[in-house]
Structure formats: structure tokens, C-alpha cells
Enzyme design. Structure first.
Site, short mmCIF file in Angstrom:
data_model
loop_
_atom_site.label_atom_id
_atom_site.label_comp_id
_atom_site.label_asym_id
_atom_site.label_seq_id
_atom_site.Cartn_x
_atom_site.Cartn_y
_atom_site.Cartn_z
N TYR A 135 0.82 -1.22 0.00
CA TYR A 135 0.00 0.00 0.00
C TYR A 135 0.85 1.27 0.00
O TYR A 135 0.39 2.34 -0.40
CB TYR A 135 -0.92 0.05 1.23
CG TYR A 135 -1.92 -1.08 1.31
CD1 TYR A 135 -2.44 -1.66 0.16
CD2 TYR A 135 -2.34 -1.57 2.53
CE1 TYR A 135 -3.35 -2.70 0.24
CE2 TYR A 135 -3.25 -2.61 2.61
CZ TYR A 135 -3.75 -3.16 1.46
OH TYR A 135 -4.65 -4.19 1.54
N LYS A 185 3.97 -15.39 2.47
CA LYS A 185 3.93 -16.11 1.19
C LYS A 185 5.39 -16.33 0.78
O LYS A 185 5.83 -15.94 -0.31
CB LYS A 185 3.15 -15.26 0.17
CG LYS A 185 2.85 -15.96 -1.14
CD LYS A 185 1.79 -17.02 -1.03
CE LYS A 185 1.58 -17.69 -2.39
NZ LYS A 185 0.83 -18.95 -2.29
N ASP A 217 -2.40 -18.36 1.58
CA ASP A 217 -3.51 -19.07 0.92
C ASP A 217 -4.03 -20.19 1.81
O ASP A 217 -5.24 -20.39 1.95
CB ASP A 217 -3.10 -19.58 -0.47
CG ASP A 217 -1.72 -20.20 -0.50
OD1 ASP A 217 -0.94 -20.04 0.47
OD2 ASP A 217 -1.39 -20.87 -1.50
N ASP A 241 -5.17 -7.25 5.93
CA ASP A 241 -6.40 -6.57 5.51
C ASP A 241 -7.46 -7.60 5.14
O ASP A 241 -8.61 -7.57 5.59
CB ASP A 241 -6.05 -5.68 4.30
CG ASP A 241 -7.17 -4.73 3.90
OD1 ASP A 241 -8.22 -4.75 4.56
OD2 ASP A 241 -6.98 -3.98 2.93
N ASP A 245 -10.75 -9.22 7.76
CA ASP A 245 -12.16 -9.13 7.36
C ASP A 245 -12.79 -10.51 7.28
O ASP A 245 -13.95 -10.71 7.68
CB ASP A 245 -12.29 -8.45 5.99
CG ASP A 245 -12.47 -6.94 6.14
OD1 ASP A 245 -12.19 -6.42 7.23
OD2 ASP A 245 -12.87 -6.29 5.16
#
Ligand code: NAD
Length: 351
Positions: A135, A185, A217, A241, A245
Site C-alpha cells: 500500500y 507467502k 492461501d 487486511d 475481514d
């Protein structure tokens, strides 16, 4: 202890008012200063995060934030939109660590997107790095040699950024069941390989905490398949993020979920994860429990009052067990009546 109250827009003022009543009932030496933020601040001053609000925030020991977002402001330039206030506060106050507990109260098992027997095992905290990663890296849209438009966002973490969020992860795990799962990852990304190396280095300082690693994943899959296996997860900004959620929705209504964003010294901004909910604003339908639980986190993480935090959390649980339900939980209690239910338990001193 000085608390900045930033109610914001929509249902923000309604839910913050209930959290304030709960805090005031605890008999602690707390003082409150309220300031405008978001659309309310823009309408009054021309900026969503005016200097006076920043001054109140800086002078406080902790901040309790409602929500920002106002449909009247949707056409403004991006830097003047209410949502920019939260990004500005994170940046100005150095809030780099986001803590999101996800816990399902047994009484609310039906509110989860998962089957009740799986959902009731959810009790975890996701620690998300908040100020780095893809970001904040170099980004833009350029043209390739063959004339195609190409978007790019650089993912990068330096080892200092990883180390400080690792510490928050290990400390959080230490205060719970001493298990920390780092999500990355590392099979594909160099950024993740460094992340994993630094996590392992930091683990040497926390021999009492068991560190494990999981690819993102797989973590997304395990959160739905067997969420009970997680206690504390630490991860980067992008993965956090998405996973936070996902965990929230596994744990039930958006009106129940608190969060904290902390600086290096433990000062923090505490807020419900939901937004300003313009569809129900002013109707007394908002569930204030996420904000009340955010206030409990504030007592625990910034104000050094873990017992008061326990009392508030136990009062919320008892109010739910006693049948307090706002419309989002399938009931008819108003925002004020939900606050009353928590206060009644606290004042009866049975928690
Ligand atoms: P939202 O979270 O405000 O609302 C989503 C849905 O959940 C709505 O149906 C709403 O009525 C319901 N809801 C939310 N909180 C509730 C509560 N406490 N009790 C009962 N029901 C509740 O998300 P949205 O509609 O996508 O966004 C509305 C505004 O909020 C937008 O301007 C958005 O940018 C802003 N927003 C702000 C924050 C923040 O302040 N941190 C976070 C998310 C969205």
C-alpha cells in the site's frame, strides 16, 4: 488518564456515547475531551482532520473513535473526504500495529457465516502491520514497451518494520496462550522470505512463545475449515487486511467487533471495525457493543487497566446471555437500551 473522543459521522456519535457511559461507570480517574473528525469536521472547518483535533489526539493517552463517512462528502477531492482522517491519524500518531480480536459469543453462533459447531471455537487476535507493504510502496501506471498500460505497486518491508510488528505479535501471544502463527507467502515473495527470517530471529527473545508459519492461501482456507486452531496471527498489511475481514465475518455481526491501532509506546486509537452506517444513522438502531468492546481494549492495551477491561467484556457477555439484542443481532433493543443492558450488569456488580 486523558481520553480523546472522536465520534465522527453517522452512527459514530451514537455508539461512542454508549461507550462513554460504560467507561464513566467504572469509577476510574478518566477525563474525556471530544473533537470533530471526518465529515462532521469537514463541514465545520473545511478539513476532515483539523489541527485542533490532532492537538487533542496528541495530548491524550488514548483515543476512542466512532466512524467516519458521510454521503454528502462523496464528491469531494480525495484528500478532503472523511475517510482520509483515519489515514491521517495513523500517519501522524505512528500507529503501525492493528489488533483485531475475532471472538464469537456462544449466544450469537447463528450470526456467523460458519456452522455453529465450527464458529463457536473462534477466539483469536489478528495482528496486522499497518503502515508498510504494497500500500505504501512505489506505485503508478506506466506504458510497457509494447504500448500497453501497466499498473504497479511495489511490495517492500525493511527488517526494522518487521521486527517491531513481530514484537507486538509475540507480546500479544504472551498475554494469551503463547502461540503465534506468522502468515506470509515465503514460497513466492522475497518480502515474505525476509519477513519469515526476521520472525525467526525475534523468536529467540520469546522462548516461551511457540512460533509457527503458514502461507497466506492456506491461512485463508484454515480460517474457514478450522478457525479454532488459531490464537494470535501476525501478518503484513495486505494479507492482514483480507484475513482480518474474513475472520470478522466468521465471528458474526459487524456490530460486535472492536479493534486497536497502536504506536510503539502502546498509545492507541480504538474503534469498532464498522463504518458510519448512514442507512441506520439517527434511528437508534446501531449496535454499540463493538465500540464498548473497543473501549475495553483501550483499558487493557493503553491505560493499564486489565481488570476493568475484563469487567467490561464480562458485562457485554452477560448482557448478551440475558437476551440483549439490537436489530443486527435479530432483536429490537435500541442503541441506548443495549448500553443500558451493559451498564445494568456493571452496576449490579455481579461481574
Ligand atoms: P458500514 O460498516 O458503515 O455498514 C455496512 C452495513 O452494516 C450497513 O448495513 C450498516 O447498517 C451495518 N452496520 C454497520 N455498523 C453497524 C452497527 N454498529 N450496528 C448495526 N448495523 C451496523 O459500511 P459501508 O456502508 O460500506 O460504509 C458506510 C460509510 O462508512 C462509508 O462512507 C465508508 O467509507 C465508511 N467507513 C468508515 C470506516 C471507519 O470509519 N473506520 C470503516 C468502514 C467504512
Amino acid at each position: 488518564m486523558r481520553i480523546a473522543l472522536l465520534p465522527g459521522d453517522g452512527i459514530g456519535p451514537e455508539v461512542v456515547a454508549e461507550a462513554r457511559r460504560v467507561l464513566e461507570a467504572l469509577g476510574l480517574p478518566l477525563s474525556f475531551e471530544e473533537a470533530l473528525v471526518g465529515g462532521a469536521a469537514y463541514k465545520a472547518t473545511g478539513h476532515p482532520l483539523p489541527p485542533a483535533t490532532l492537538a487533542v489526539a496528541r495530548a491524550s493517552d488514548a483515543l476512542l473513535f466512532g466512524a467516519v463517512g458521510d454521503p454528502d462528502c462523496d464528491a469531494l477531492d480525495r484528500h478532503l473526504r472523511p475517510e482520509q482522517a483515519i489515514l491521517g491519524l495513523r500517519r501522524e500518531l505512528g500507529l503501525f500495529a492493528n489488533l483485531r480480536p475475532a471472538r464469537l459469543y456462544p449466544e450469537l453462533a447463528d450470526a456467523s457465516a460458519l456452522r455453529p459447531e465450527i464458529a463457536t471455537r473462534i477466539d483469536m487476535v489478528i495482528v496486522r502491520e499497518l503502515t508498510g507493504d504494497v500500500y505504501f510502496g512505489e506505485k503508478g501506471i506506466r506504458t510497457t514497451p509494447s504500448g500497453l498500460r501497466q499498473g504497479y505497486d511495489v511490495m517492500a518491508y525493511d527488517e526494522g518494520e518487521v521486527r517491531r510488528i513481530a514484537k507486538v505479535g509475540f507480546e500479544t501471544a504472551r498475554a494469551r496462550s503463547r502461540r503465534l502463527c506468522s502468515v506470509d507467502k515465503a514460497n513466492v515473495l522475497e518480502t515474505s522470505q525476509l519477513w519469515r527470517d526476521v520472525m525467526i530471529e525475534e523468536a529467540a527473545h520469546y522462548p516461551d512463545v511457540e512460533l509457527s508459519h503458514m502461507y497466506v492461501d492456506n491461512a485463508a482456507m484454515q480460517l474457514v475449515r478450522n478457525p479454532g486452531q488459531f490464537d494470535v496471527i501476525v501478518t503484513g498489511n495486505l494479507f492482514g487486511d483480507i484475513l482480518s475481514d474474513q475472520a470478522s465475518m466468521c465471528a458474526g455481526s459487524i456490530g460486535m467487533l472492536p479493534s486497536a491501532s497502536l504506536d510503539a509506546a502502546g498509545k492507541g486509537l480504538y474503534e469498532p471495525i464498522h463504518g458510519s452506517a448512514p442507512d441506520i444513522a439517527g434511528k437508534g438502531k446501531a449496535n454499540p457493543l463493538a465500540t464498548i468492546l473497543s473501549a475495553a481494549m483501550m483499558l487493557r492495551y493503553s491505560l493499564g487497566q486489565p481488570e476493568a477491561a475484563d469487567r467490561v467484556e464480562a458485562a457485554v457477555a452477560q448482557a448478551l446471555a440475558g437476551g440483549a439484542r439490537s436489530p443486527d443481532l435479530g432483536g429490537a433493543r435500541s442503541t441506548r437500551e443495549m448500553g443500558d443492558a451493559v451498564l445494568a450488569v456493571l452496576q449490579a456488580a455481579i461481574v
